[in-house]
Design a protein around this motif. Structure first.
Motif, PDB file in Angstrom:
ATOM      1  N   GLU A 124       0.849  -1.193   0.000  1.00 54.89           N
ATOM      2  CA  GLU A 124       0.000   0.000   0.000  1.00 54.89           C
ATOM      3  C   GLU A 124       0.884   1.241   0.000  1.00 54.89           C
ATOM      4  O   GLU A 124       1.888   1.290   0.691  1.00 54.89           O
ATOM      5  CB  GLU A 124      -0.877  -0.012   1.253  1.00 54.89           C
ATOM      6  N   TYR A 125       0.491   2.245  -0.773  1.00 54.92           N
ATOM      7  CA  TYR A 125       1.260   3.487  -0.833  1.00 54.92           C
ATOM      8  C   TYR A 125       0.432   4.649  -0.314  1.00 54.92           C
ATOM      9  O   TYR A 125      -0.795   4.563  -0.206  1.00 54.92           O
ATOM     10  CB  TYR A 125       1.738   3.744  -2.268  1.00 54.92           C
ATOM     11  N   GLU A 126       1.097   5.767  -0.057  1.00 53.03           N
ATOM     12  CA  GLU A 126       0.431   6.898   0.612  1.00 53.03           C
ATOM     13  C   GLU A 126      -0.716   7.467  -0.203  1.00 53.03           C
ATOM     14  O   GLU A 126      -1.694   7.939   0.357  1.00 53.03           O
ATOM     15  CB  GLU A 126       1.390   8.055   0.886  1.00 53.03           C
ATOM     16  N   ASP A 127      -0.606   7.451  -1.529  1.00 50.69           N
ATOM     17  CA  ASP A 127      -1.658   8.114  -2.307  1.00 50.69           C
ATOM     18  C   ASP A 127      -2.852   7.192  -2.517  1.00 50.69           C
ATOM     19  O   ASP A 127      -3.515   7.253  -3.553  1.00 50.69           O
ATOM     20  CB  ASP A 127      -1.088   8.574  -3.652  1.00 50.69           C
ATOM     21  N   ASN A 128      -3.139   6.321  -1.554  1.00 55.88           N
ATOM     22  CA  ASN A 128      -4.245   5.377  -1.635  1.00 55.88           C
ATOM     23  C   ASN A 128      -4.097   4.400  -2.787  1.00 55.88           C
ATOM     24  O   ASN A 128      -5.071   3.825  -3.241  1.00 55.88           O
ATOM     25  CB  ASN A 128      -5.594   6.099  -1.797  1.00 55.88           C
TER      26      ASN A 128
END
Lengths: 344, 177
Positions: A124-128
């Motif tokens: 999972e990455y910060e920008d959803n």
């Protein structure tokens, strides 16, 4: 450590430019700071990768960690792959809260019930954005770590970006698993493809500068802007300004999303002089027109100002960002008016 | 009808006006600057246009045009179409030596879009010389500028004993050999 895993890690590290290896390994977080500090980056990449493999050996890396390293590599260098955009459809209006764990469970279950031999990894990455890596096997062979597909799913949107490898036959299975896991009921391909993942996101999330009808105040051109020689007279200055204005209206002010191709598949009838009678059978004339460029939309934007085409450009070319597609099928328009129109 | 006519205005003293017609604005600008860099003894004004006819509003400000150069980029069919369309707006008497075709981009053999036959047809139909050049090479751009300047001088009548028509037929007969 498994030989396959060791070789896979070695090859992945080899793909990374030498100066960036440290950054990628740090993001990976599998090797400790002391271990990272011990690596000698002044040697050849071959030797660096061997050192990294030895350190991974010390930490007993398995395929799971190697897969994560691969995801990280592809997340930093996504433009090495071709991405296709898909859109999912929901029946009702229920907006369930997205649960990552639930999603992962459902996805794995659906995929593995049809094909047991797959390696599935998530990040999972910060920008959803959720990155999924799938290494495909067959019902009789173990997953081949070099035959991979990647999925980027922004959970707050119905859009999925898929980079499929050679095994296109697995695509329906992959799509099914996505639909089930994300609680949608259907998925369709948007006919939008490019190497540049960020540009694809810009187009579907409408993050590029769009062509609104803005009215700029009449700018008084200061003569001091360029060293204009009075002996050189531009006779059609007003025409050139009109072209710039129309161009700005069509393309907007900012940089264009980066696409490499636009393809038009023509299924229209060949219109010739009836006396020439080129084609006896009234069959559609099959023709494929493909535009390619390192940066297609920017080149289209420069066509008219560079004096290579008439303004206005064909709407078939300028509609690409709005329609969010670059692969078109053009069929004959049925009815009173002759001509052709664009159909999905 | 806004047709360019060669003798509808009085000439100005010791000056000449050159009109470049072509689709590539930046190449025109560079060529114009190259012409201005050449040494000469008369006043010069260079007019740049994409196509003819020229806008009527500025007609009263325009001097008498002495030489029209139609620029065709051999890599662009569009530039040829543009020139062919513009030729309709030039009075027939201009073609007595006061028109020339400049074909650029000949250095890039692999990118030619226009057949040379089309160019020679223009030359024959309009009885005007064709100059071939590659404006991307500095040296050739300077040479081309010199040639244009010399032609301009003759067409403006600054060279005693040589008229535009004489020069035009001279160029034509030497090309046929």
């Amino acid at each position: 450590m498994d030989e396959v895993v060791a070789e896979y890690i070695r090859r992945t590290v080899l793909k990374i430019p030498r100066d960036e290896i440290m950054g990628v390994l740090r993001k990976w977080g599998f090797l400790s700071e002391t271990q990272l500090g011990a690596i000698n980056f002044r040697q050849t990449k071959d030797s660096i990768s061997q050192e990294v493999v030895q350190l991974c050996e010390e930490n007993s890396a398995d395929i799971k960690q190697a897969a994560i390293l691969d995801i990280i590599y592809n997340n930093i260098y996504p433009n090495k792959r071709v991405w296709s955009v898909y859109q999912m459809k929901k029946t009702g209006e229920e907006t369930d809260l997205f649960d990552f764990t639930n999603f992962k469970k459902k996805f794995k279950r659906r995929l593995q019930s049809a094909l047991k031999n797959v390696t599935i990894s998530f990040r999972e990455y910060e920008d959803n954005a959720i990155w999924i890596r799938i290494a495909w096997g067959t019902p009789y062979t173990k997953p081949n770590q070099y035959k991979t597909s990647y999925v980027v799913y922004h959970s707050q949107t119905p859009y999925v970006f898929i980079s499929v490898s050679v095994l296109k036959s697995n695509l329906p299975l992959l799509c099914q698993a996505l639909v089930v896991a994300s609680n949608y009921h259907d998925i369709r391909e948007m006919e939008l493809r490019s190497h540049c993942l960020n540009s694809l996101k810009d187009i579907v999330f409408k993050r590029y500068s769009q062509n609104f009808q803005t009215h700029y105040p009449k700018q008084e051109k200061n003569v001091a802007t360029e060293n204009v020689d009075v002996r050189i007279i531009q006779e059609d200055k007003s025409e050139k300004e009109r072209i710039q204005r129309v161009n700005r209206e069509v393309f907007g002010d900012g940089p264009q999303p980066k696409l490499e191709f636009a393809q038009y598949k023509l299924e229209t009838m060949f219109k010739s002089d009836p006396k020439m009678d080129v084609l006896e059978k009234r069959e559609p004339f099959r023709c494929l027109v493909k535009f390619s460029s390192p940066d297609l939309l920017e080149s289209l934007k420069s066509l008219v100002p560079a004096g290579m085409a008439d303004a206005p450009l064909s709407p078939l070319l300028t509609c690409i960002p709005q329609k969010a597609r670059n692969y078109f099928k053009i069929r004959e328009r049925k009815g009173v008016l002759p001509g052709s129109f664009v159909r999905p | 009808m806004a047709v360019a006519r060669p003798f509808d205005k009085l000439p100005a003293l010791n000056s000449a006006a050159l009109l470049l017609v072509g689709t590539d604005g930046s190449a025109q600008q560079r060529l114009a600057e190259a012409v201005l860099r050449e040494r000469r003894e008369f006043e010069i004004s260079i007019h740049l246009a994409t196509s003819l006819p020229l806008p009527a509003e500025r007609d009263h400000l325009r001097p008498r045009i002495d030489l029209i150069v139609f620029i065709i980029d051999i890599k662009s069919k569009y530039s040829l179409k543009n020139v062919e369309a513009s030729l309709a707006y030039v009075d027939a008497s201009f073609f007595l030596g006061k028109v020339c075709f400049l074909v650029t981009g000949v250095g890039r053999v692999n990118n030619c879009s226009i057949e040379m036959n089309a160019i020679w047809k223009l030359r024959d139909v309009y009885c005007s010389p064709v100059l071939l050049c590659e404006l991307e090479v500095e040296r050739i751009q300077a040479t081309t500028a010199q040639r244009l300047l010399r032609m301009l001088q003759i067409c403006a009548g600054h060279v005693p004993g040589v008229s535009a028509l004489t020069f035009g037929s001279l160029m034509r007969s030497s090309a046929d050999d």
